[in-house]
Write a protein that holds these residues in place. Structure first.
Motif, PDB file in Angstrom:
ATOM      1  N   TYR A  33     -12.280  -2.307   4.738  1.00 42.46           N
ATOM      2  CA  TYR A  33     -12.324  -1.029   4.037  1.00 42.46           C
ATOM      3  C   TYR A  33     -11.757   0.108   4.875  1.00 42.46           C
ATOM      4  CZ  TYR A  33     -15.055  -3.362   0.514  1.00 42.46           C
ATOM      5  OH  TYR A  33     -15.454  -4.222  -0.477  1.00 42.46           O
ATOM      6  N   VAL A  34     -11.322  -0.211   6.063  1.00 43.11           N
ATOM      7  CA  VAL A  34     -10.742   0.793   6.939  1.00 43.11           C
ATOM      8  C   VAL A  34      -9.233   0.730   6.774  1.00 43.11           C
ATOM      9  CG1 VAL A  34     -10.473   1.546   9.322  1.00 43.11           C
ATOM     10  CG2 VAL A  34     -12.641   0.520   8.571  1.00 43.11           C
ATOM     11  N   GLY A  35      -8.645   1.796   6.276  1.00 47.24           N
ATOM     12  CA  GLY A  35      -7.200   1.824   6.080  1.00 47.24           C
ATOM     13  C   GLY A  35      -6.475   2.071   7.383  1.00 47.24           C
ATOM     14  N   SER A  36      -5.267   1.619   7.465  1.00 43.02           N
ATOM     15  CA  SER A  36      -4.439   1.860   8.646  1.00 43.02           C
ATOM     16  C   SER A  36      -3.402   2.928   8.306  1.00 43.02           C
ATOM     17  CB  SER A  36      -3.748   0.556   9.065  1.00 43.02           C
ATOM     18  OG  SER A  36      -2.786   0.199   8.095  1.00 43.02           O
ATOM     19  N   PRO A  37      -2.775   3.534   9.310  1.00 49.24           N
ATOM     20  CA  PRO A  37      -1.752   4.541   9.034  1.00 49.24           C
ATOM     21  C   PRO A  37      -0.581   3.980   8.219  1.00 49.24           C
ATOM     22  CG  PRO A  37      -2.378   4.595  11.345  1.00 49.24           C
ATOM     23  CD  PRO A  37      -3.047   3.402  10.729  1.00 49.24           C
ATOM     24  N   GLU A  38      -0.348   2.673   8.305  1.00 54.41           N
ATOM     25  CA  GLU A  38       0.753   2.050   7.566  1.00 54.41           C
ATOM     26  C   GLU A  38       0.388   1.751   6.114  1.00 54.41           C
ATOM     27  OE1 GLU A  38      -0.331   0.411  10.649  1.00 54.41           O
ATOM     28  OE2 GLU A  38       0.941   1.908  11.565  1.00 54.41           O
ATOM     29  N   GLY A  39      -0.836   2.009   5.731  1.00 56.04           N
ATOM     30  CA  GLY A  39      -1.265   1.709   4.366  1.00 56.04           C
ATOM     31  C   GLY A  39      -2.414   0.730   4.400  1.00 56.04           C
ATOM     32  N   GLY A  40      -2.578  -0.020   3.348  1.00 48.90           N
ATOM     33  CA  GLY A  40      -3.671  -0.983   3.281  1.00 48.90           C
ATOM     34  C   GLY A  40      -4.728  -0.521   2.311  1.00 48.90           C
ATOM     35  N   THR A  41      -5.953  -0.915   2.559  1.00 47.28           N
ATOM     36  CA  THR A  41      -7.037  -0.596   1.641  1.00 47.28           C
ATOM     37  C   THR A  41      -7.462   0.848   1.777  1.00 47.28           C
ATOM     38  OG1 THR A  41      -8.678  -1.300   3.253  1.00 47.28           O
ATOM     39  CG2 THR A  41      -7.902  -2.970   1.717  1.00 47.28           C
ATOM     40  N   ALA A  42      -8.291   1.297   0.873  1.00 46.06           N
ATOM     41  CA  ALA A  42      -8.773   2.678   0.904  1.00 46.06           C
ATOM     42  C   ALA A  42      -9.465   2.960   2.227  1.00 46.06           C
ATOM     43  CB  ALA A  42      -9.729   2.910  -0.259  1.00 46.06           C
ATOM     44  N   SER A  43      -9.129   4.070   2.832  1.00 46.59           N
ATOM     45  CA  SER A  43      -9.664   4.395   4.153  1.00 46.59           C
ATOM     46  C   SER A  43     -11.012   5.072   4.064  1.00 46.59           C
ATOM     47  CB  SER A  43      -8.696   5.307   4.898  1.00 46.59           C
ATOM     48  OG  SER A  43      -9.234   5.660   6.142  1.00 46.59           O
TER      49      SER A  43
END
Length: 142
Positions: free
Chosen positions: A60-70
């Motif tokens: 559930y932790v988003g990365s600066p490159e995108g991914g799941t909701a931060s």
């Protein structure tokens, strides 16, 4: 501001982490097997459950490159404390979560206490004082 002590963040990785060399004296807990608390909570064995990925807090932790909701905003400050002799929850759970948060831009402070076991009474001494100092620094009460 979040202060977390000896936490569990990713069911899928904890048994492998527990098998790695650490300060654990004795037998590390089995987390993924039938009868484990995690398997009970998921309703089936960790390796078989479709819910294992959903229960992974690092996901559930988003990365600066995108991914799941931060859930880790740049202004969020985290303090993690864990003992390297914890046989119940491997301290690498803390390192895994801290790394995910750092990659998302959160401010993270991690302290791995040498020789401390899970819920070690010594956490009520120096680590508690450090946590209170940390809170006073990042979230002063006016």
């Amino acid at each position: 501001v979040v202060v977390a002590w000896y936490g569990l963040y990713d069911f899928a990785t904890e048994d492998a982490q527990a098998a790695e060399p650490s300060g654990c004296i004795g037998q590390p807990w089995n987390h993924g097997g039938v009868g484990s608390f995690e398997s009970f909570w998921l309703g089936e064995q960790v390796s078989e459950s479709a819910l294992t990925e959903v229960a992974d807090l690092t996901g559930y932790v988003g990365s600066p490159e995108g991914g799941t909701a931060s859930t880790a905003k740049e202004s969020t400050v985290w303090l993690f404390e864990h003992g390297d002799a914890d046989c119940i929850l491997p301290y690498r759970q803390t390192l895994e979560m801290a790394a995910a948060l750092q990659s998302a831009g959160a401010t993270v402070d991690v302290s791995i206490e040498a020789g401390y076991v899970h819920a070690d009474p010594r956490f009520n001494e120096q680590p508690l004082a450090a946590a209170l100092e940390f809170l006073a620094e990042v979230a002063p009460v006016s």
